[in-house]
Design an enzyme around this catalytic site. Structure first.
Site, PDB file in Angstrom:
ATOM      1  N   GLN A   8       0.857  -1.195   0.000  1.00  0.00           N
ATOM      2  CA  GLN A   8       0.000   0.000   0.000  1.00  0.00           C
ATOM      3  C   GLN A   8       0.887   1.236   0.000  1.00  0.00           C
ATOM      4  OE1 GLN A   8      -2.416   0.148   3.508  1.00  0.00           O
ATOM      5  NE2 GLN A   8      -3.065   2.234   3.135  1.00  0.00           N
ATOM      6  N   SER A  46       0.988   6.485   2.377  1.00  0.00           N
ATOM      7  CA  SER A  46       1.609   7.471   3.280  1.00  0.00           C
ATOM      8  C   SER A  46       2.909   8.022   2.711  1.00  0.00           C
ATOM      9  CB  SER A  46       1.913   6.829   4.631  1.00  0.00           C
ATOM     10  OG  SER A  46       0.764   6.244   5.156  1.00  0.00           O
ATOM     11  N   GLU A  60     -12.516  -2.775   4.638  1.00  0.00           N
ATOM     12  CA  GLU A  60     -11.611  -3.561   5.475  1.00  0.00           C
ATOM     13  C   GLU A  60     -12.171  -3.599   6.902  1.00  0.00           C
ATOM     14  OE1 GLU A  60      -9.058  -5.690   5.143  1.00  0.00           O
ATOM     15  OE2 GLU A  60      -9.393  -5.641   7.281  1.00  0.00           O
ATOM     16  N   ASN A 120      -4.417   7.311  17.127  1.00  0.00           N
ATOM     17  CA  ASN A 120      -5.520   7.359  18.097  1.00  0.00           C
ATOM     18  C   ASN A 120      -6.054   8.769  18.327  1.00  0.00           C
ATOM     19  OD1 ASN A 120      -5.211   4.646  18.249  1.00  0.00           O
ATOM     20  ND2 ASN A 120      -4.672   4.561  20.417  1.00  0.00           N
ATOM     21  N   GLU A 121      -5.147   9.759  18.303  1.00  0.00           N
ATOM     22  CA  GLU A 121      -5.605  11.142  18.530  1.00  0.00           C
ATOM     23  C   GLU A 121      -6.586  11.550  17.412  1.00  0.00           C
ATOM     24  OE1 GLU A 121      -2.482  10.129  18.421  1.00  0.00           O
ATOM     25  OE2 GLU A 121      -1.686  10.524  20.428  1.00  0.00           O
TER      26      GLU A 121
HETATM   27  C1  LIG Z   1       2.699  -0.563  11.739  1.00  0.00           C
HETATM   28  C2  LIG Z   1       2.385   0.429  10.663  1.00  0.00           C
HETATM   29  C3  LIG Z   1       2.213  -0.006   9.357  1.00  0.00           C
HETATM   30  C4  LIG Z   1       1.908   0.900   8.349  1.00  0.00           C
HETATM   31  N1  LIG Z   1       1.800   0.433   7.067  1.00  0.00           N
HETATM   32  C5  LIG Z   1       1.535   1.306   6.076  1.00  0.00           C
HETATM   33  C6  LIG Z   1       1.511   0.863   4.702  1.00  0.00           C
HETATM   34  O1  LIG Z   1       1.733  -0.313   4.382  1.00  0.00           O
HETATM   35  N2  LIG Z   1       1.238   1.769   3.739  1.00  0.00           N
HETATM   36  C7  LIG Z   1       1.000   3.079   4.017  1.00  0.00           C
HETATM   37  O2  LIG Z   1       0.737   3.832   3.090  1.00  0.00           O
HETATM   38  N3  LIG Z   1       1.063   3.551   5.292  1.00  0.00           N
HETATM   39  C8  LIG Z   1       1.326   2.683   6.313  1.00  0.00           C
HETATM   40  N4  LIG Z   1       1.412   3.153   7.622  1.00  0.00           N
HETATM   41  C9  LIG Z   1       1.301   4.588   7.858  1.00  0.00           C
HETATM   42  C10 LIG Z   1       0.146   5.051   8.665  1.00  0.00           C
HETATM   43  O3  LIG Z   1      -1.033   5.045   7.931  1.00  0.00           O
HETATM   44  C11 LIG Z   1       0.538   6.428   9.205  1.00  0.00           C
HETATM   45  O4  LIG Z   1       1.577   6.236  10.135  1.00  0.00           O
HETATM   46  C12 LIG Z   1      -0.597   7.125   9.878  1.00  0.00           C
HETATM   47  O5  LIG Z   1      -1.537   7.534   8.942  1.00  0.00           O
HETATM   48  C13 LIG Z   1      -0.105   8.345  10.683  1.00  0.00           C
HETATM   49  O6  LIG Z   1       0.628   9.206   9.873  1.00  0.00           O
HETATM   50  P1  LIG Z   1       2.082   9.735  10.275  1.00  0.00           P
HETATM   51  O7  LIG Z   1       2.892   8.573  10.703  1.00  0.00           O
HETATM   52  O8  LIG Z   1       2.567  10.583   9.176  1.00  0.00           O
HETATM   53  O9  LIG Z   1       1.875  10.607  11.583  1.00  0.00           O
HETATM   54  P2  LIG Z   1       1.331  12.108  11.648  1.00  0.00           P
HETATM   55  O10 LIG Z   1       0.077  12.213  10.876  1.00  0.00           O
HETATM   56  O11 LIG Z   1       2.440  13.034  11.304  1.00  0.00           O
HETATM   57  O12 LIG Z   1       1.005  12.225  13.182  1.00  0.00           O
HETATM   58  C14 LIG Z   1       2.015  12.468  14.170  1.00  0.00           C
HETATM   59  C15 LIG Z   1       1.317  12.700  15.491  1.00  0.00           C
HETATM   60  O13 LIG Z   1       0.470  13.856  15.387  1.00  0.00           O
HETATM   61  C16 LIG Z   1      -0.856  13.528  15.763  1.00  0.00           C
HETATM   62  N5  LIG Z   1      -1.820  14.248  14.934  1.00  0.00           N
HETATM   63  C17 LIG Z   1      -1.805  14.388  13.580  1.00  0.00           C
HETATM   64  N6  LIG Z   1      -2.876  15.093  13.179  1.00  0.00           N
HETATM   65  C18 LIG Z   1      -3.583  15.400  14.294  1.00  0.00           C
HETATM   66  C19 LIG Z   1      -4.808  16.091  14.534  1.00  0.00           C
HETATM   67  N7  LIG Z   1      -5.517  16.592  13.515  1.00  0.00           N
HETATM   68  N8  LIG Z   1      -5.225  16.207  15.817  1.00  0.00           N
HETATM   69  C20 LIG Z   1      -4.528  15.667  16.841  1.00  0.00           C
HETATM   70  N9  LIG Z   1      -3.362  15.002  16.675  1.00  0.00           N
HETATM   71  C21 LIG Z   1      -2.905  14.863  15.430  1.00  0.00           C
HETATM   72  C22 LIG Z   1      -0.986  12.046  15.511  1.00  0.00           C
HETATM   73  O14 LIG Z   1      -1.986  11.473  16.302  1.00  0.00           O
HETATM   74  C23 LIG Z   1       0.394  11.542  15.907  1.00  0.00           C
HETATM   75  O15 LIG Z   1       0.477  11.373  17.301  1.00  0.00           O
HETATM   76  C24 LIG Z   1       1.748   2.269   8.644  1.00  0.00           C
HETATM   77  C25 LIG Z   1       1.937   2.710   9.956  1.00  0.00           C
HETATM   78  C26 LIG Z   1       2.276   1.818  10.951  1.00  0.00           C
HETATM   79  C27 LIG Z   1       2.506   2.339  12.351  1.00  0.00           C
END
Ligand SMILES: Cc1cc2nc3c(=O)[nH]c(=O)nc-3n(C[C@H](O)[C@H](O)[C@H](O)COP(=O)(O)OP(=O)(O)OC[C@H]3O[C@@H](n4cnc5c(N)ncnc54)[C@H](O)[C@@H]3O)c2cc1C
Length: 395
Positions: A127, A130, A245, A376-377
């Site tokens: 996928q 991100s 899903e 979770n947030e």
């Molecule tokens: C185990 C795992 C597998 C994954 N596999 C895939 C994959 O195969 N393909 C893929 O495309 N993606 C994958 N992901 C990515 C996943 O979808 C993203 O990590 C997720 O969407 C969060 O984005 P980010 O990591 O950029 O964090 P960010 O969006 O940058 O968030 C960072 C922090 O800010 C907080 N935050 C952000 N926005 C807000 C808001 N509006 N209000 C309050 N708090 C906020 C979040 O809660 C978090 O604590 C995977 C992630 C994990 C952990």
């Protein structure tokens, strides 16, 4: 709410359980959605294909592609629960996610090409959604796809790509119209991962394993017939496939119940300063509190499953199941390490480590579940805005 088991579903559960015991390529050595070692891939392809062949996956697919054309959510939930309970490997890759997009939005040629290869696990999908600057706010993605004749040329970077190092095809989102409002102008593609310009770099995580990857896309040429759905409609394609899903809801309750059983076994065999840890009232209270959260999370999963089956799903169902699961999962892993006292510092491979270091690895991995599938947030915001109708977050 469906809490009374039916005889027919019980029989089905028995069949699935025996099938897993006979056919699955062993128990997963680590907690979470993990990438296998390369030498395990042939077995996991065969296992995924066997799940489809038995009708335990893809039952809702069109009959022309081996399904029944009818979703049976109750049975899909039983399969997910039994896989989690047995700690069996999940079907490898993001094939089920890609299949929902192809079935709903794909051309006939795409269905004919990709669906049989997903069923036989000839193709492993990853996928590619991100990006470093687009996770929770996925619609901010900046990977560009420019039309040039009969092709799109793609430049950008993806991250967190689970199983990217093993994938044959990527379910990719890229921006085709930078001038359109951000939720429009995104297009979904099926990208062959061996196309020149695709560079997959595994990331080494705190667990010591490489489950995710960075994927760099540099002048990658994709034929225009690999667009899934309409150009500019990728946001709807992605959301619809993610919305299909649902089996994760069932897997989560079963996963926690299994962990609770294992934790009690660990506690029963653990001593601190020569005394059984279970003699310590504070430890007993901590286990009791965890058991209560596990059972609450499991009941929430069952209530959500029931509403999904009866078509009365609520906006808060999936987010709340995921939040409660990931927090109880983290608490279980912390307790699994704490119960071992100083031996909790040992890791997989160390002499005398308990349970092959399973709890230590689970502890390091557990934070991932508070982020994956929606942080979770952000899910709390979803519950607040869509279920409780509280004032919207400032954006
Ligand atoms: C185990 C795992 C597998 C994954 N596999 C895939 C994959 O195969 N393909 C893929 O495309 N993606 C994958 N992901 C990515 C996943 O979808 C993203 O990590 C997720 O969407 C969060 O984005 P980010 O990591 O950029 O964090 P960010 O969006 O940058 O968030 C960072 C922090 O800010 C907080 N935050 C952000 N926005 C807000 C808001 N509006 N209000 C309050 N708090 C906020 C979040 O809660 C978090 O604590 C995977 C992630 C994990 C952990």
């Amino acid at each position: 709410m469906r809490l009374t088991p039916s005889l027919e579903l019980d029989e089905f559960r028995g069949q699935v359980r025996s099938f897993i015991a006979d056919k699955s390529p062993g128990v997963k050595p680590r907690a979470g959605i993990r990438a296998p070692e390369p030498e395990q891939i042939p077995d996991l392809r065969a296992w995924t294909a066997a799940l489809y062949d038995a009708g335990y996956l893809g039952a809702e697919w069109p009959t022309a592609y081996g399904g029944t054309g009818r979703a049976d959510l109750e049975r899909a939930f039983v399969v997910a629960e039994e896989l989690a309970r047995a700690r069996a490997w999940e079907p490898i890759g993001a094939g089920t996610l890609a299949a929902s997009a192809l079935i709903e939005f794909g051309s006939e040629e795409q269905k004919a090409r990709f669906l049989p290869r997903i069923r036989s696990a000839q193709d492993i999908w990853c996928q590619l959604f991100s990006e470093p600057g687009a996770g929770s706010d996925l619609a901010s993605l900046s990977t560009r796809a420019r039309r040039e004749g009969g092709e799109y040329v793609i430049d950008g970077q993806k991250v967190w790509t689970t199983n990217g190092q093993h994938a044959d095809v990527g379910y990719l989102l890229a921006r085709t119209d930078p001038d359109a409002p951000k939720h429009r102008g995104i297009t979904a593609f099926a990208l062959d991962m061996d196309t020149p310009g695709v560079d997959v770099r595994p990331l080494r995580e705190i667990t010591g394993t490489s489950d995710f990857n960075e994927v760099f896309l540099d002048g990658v040429r994709v034929p225009a017939d690999r667009v899934i759905g309409e150009v500019g409609d990728g946001w709807r394609v992605a959301n619809s496939s993610l919305g299909h899903e649902r089996s994760g809801v069932a897997a989560r309750g079963a996963d926690l119940l299994r962990q609770l059983d294992d934790l009690l076994e660990l506690a029963e065999g653990s001593r601190e300063s020569g005394q059984p840890v279970l003699d310590d009232p504070a430890t007993r209270r901590r286990i009791g509190r965890l058991a209560a959260s596990v059972h609450v999370a499991d009941l929430m999963s069952k209530a959500a499953q029931s509403r999904m089956v009866h078509g009365t799903e609520q906006a808060a169902d999936s987010p709340l199941v995921k939040i409660f699961f990931s927090e109880a999962n983290l608490a279980a892993a912390e307790l699994g390490v704490a119960l071992q006292g100083v031996d909790g510092l040992l890791v997989e491979g160390d002499p005398d480590v308990r349970a092959d270091g399973w709890w230590q690895d689970a502890f390091l991995y557990a934070r991932a579940y508070t982020i994956a599938g929606g942080a979770n947030e952000v899910l709390r915001n979803v519950v607040a805005e869509r279920a409780l109708h509280l004032p919207r977050e400032k954006r």
